[in-house]
Design an enzyme around this catalytic site. Sequence first.
Site, PDB file in Angstrom:
ATOM      1  N   HIS A  12      49.074  22.917  51.005  1.00 59.15           N
ATOM      2  CA  HIS A  12      47.695  23.323  51.315  1.00 59.15           C
ATOM      3  C   HIS A  12      46.696  22.729  50.310  1.00 59.15           C
ATOM      4  CE1 HIS A  12      48.759  27.321  49.026  1.00 59.15           C
ATOM      5  NE2 HIS A  12      48.273  26.450  48.191  1.00 59.15           N
ATOM      6  N   HIS A  59      43.635  31.435  45.129  1.00 61.21           N
ATOM      7  CA  HIS A  59      43.516  30.692  43.873  1.00 61.21           C
ATOM      8  C   HIS A  59      42.316  31.218  43.098  1.00 61.21           C
ATOM      9  CE1 HIS A  59      45.683  28.213  46.772  1.00 61.21           C
ATOM     10  NE2 HIS A  59      46.270  27.604  45.765  1.00 61.21           N
ATOM     11  N   HIS A 193      54.183  19.917  42.165  1.00 63.73           N
ATOM     12  CA  HIS A 193      52.937  19.582  41.466  1.00 63.73           C
ATOM     13  C   HIS A 193      52.766  20.444  40.225  1.00 63.73           C
ATOM     14  CE1 HIS A 193      51.535  22.918  44.041  1.00 63.73           C
ATOM     15  NE2 HIS A 193      50.297  22.864  43.606  1.00 63.73           N
ATOM     16  N   GLU A 240      54.920  27.576  44.217  1.00 63.12           N
ATOM     17  CA  GLU A 240      54.342  28.007  45.503  1.00 63.12           C
ATOM     18  C   GLU A 240      55.355  27.902  46.642  1.00 63.12           C
ATOM     19  OE1 GLU A 240      49.641  26.830  44.772  1.00 63.12           O
ATOM     20  OE2 GLU A 240      50.868  25.556  46.025  1.00 63.12           O
TER      21      GLU A 240
END
Lengths: 280, 139
Positions: A12, A59, A193, A240
């Site tokens: 995302h 976030h 990431h 995530e």
Amino acid sequence: MARITAGVGSSHVPLLGVAVDQGKWQDDYFGPIFAGYEWTREWERQQKPDVVILVYNDHASAFDASIIPTFAIGCGEKYKPADEGWGPRQVPDVEGHPDLAWHIAQSLILDDFDMTIINEMDVDHGLTVPLSMMFGQPEAWPCKVVPLAVNVVTYPVPSGNRCWALGEAIARAVESFPEDLNVQIWGTGGMSHQLQGPRAGLLNREWDNRFLDLLEADDDAVRFIPHIEYLRETGSEGIEMVMWLIMRGALGQRVKRLHRHYHIPCSNTAIGHIVLEPSA
Amino acid sequence: MTNASPRQNIHEYLAELEDIPGTRVFTAARARKGYWINQFAMSLMKAENRERFKEDERAYMDEWAISEEAKAALLARDYNALLDLGGNVYFLAKLFSTDGLPFAEAVSTMTDMSWPEYRQMMLDGGRSPEGNRSIKGGY
């Protein structure tokens, strides 16, 4: 009776939202990413889900540091795109499905998952970017959405095992909803990431693809990967991917893979997505 | 991929999180330490607060229960120092956008590379996990 007909795992990355909003999706940088989603957009047009249960993480948009729910379910009528510091994305408001959401929330609590209930919140790129990737730029989103927010920021985050079990409980909850609904479940975030510190920029193509292999498998080995492995192998934000396990757990033991795509890089991130359906 | 024991000892769990090179996992200890740094950063989501901050950064920060060390790190945009003080990147990102700095460019300032070098590394496949997984293990 409502039923979960398919699951999607997808990154995302916020930059994808920027690419859609600014019409850059065919350029040299974004072209290969969006080409990978073309199959899925066409498939979604045919599938026409009534509702998507969209597993994502906030976030620091709707939730600040004051309250940190591990698993939270959106039971509201409508959610607006959040202002993440650059102004809200110019995308449609997200319509909820309070009847189904409250049914799932109640069922989960009775099934030993002590959910936090959210009636009002804004939704950030974690939720709106997957909608853009799957549905493009419609006037209104073609389905209703039940947001399911997971804490993957403050440790300890939930284990992969617990996420998988939550997915199983969600499937039971959906099956006991009396209305005839075509429901999909999406797990979002990842893949490898790291957005912080001197190790920022870490990507791991090999590990990510092994994770995709495990999602397709007929066993549940993937649920037992410990946090430290995600952190070491896929970067601090690669964690995530535990959210994909909620999706996978909801599909039952055996799945059929319909589509899979992987690309490096998008901004700081490895992009991947997979489309699965339950298999007898 | 290895199997986690179903009930890992919490002290072992937390110790492992500190064994990753160049990484500050956002543990409860960091979340507690950096609470007001993160809440300050969060306040920058409101346009009127961004304006007040830009007008006088020091005066705006003085309204928050932030240490002098953290204020100096914020003024210097020293994001690695802020991670050590309990800042979290998703909160600090409100400062990136207040500065008009793209996310990836802000992230690159925490590495030993310039932004063009960092961008090129990402285009070339990113940073390898090789040698970057464990401080103690060196693998």
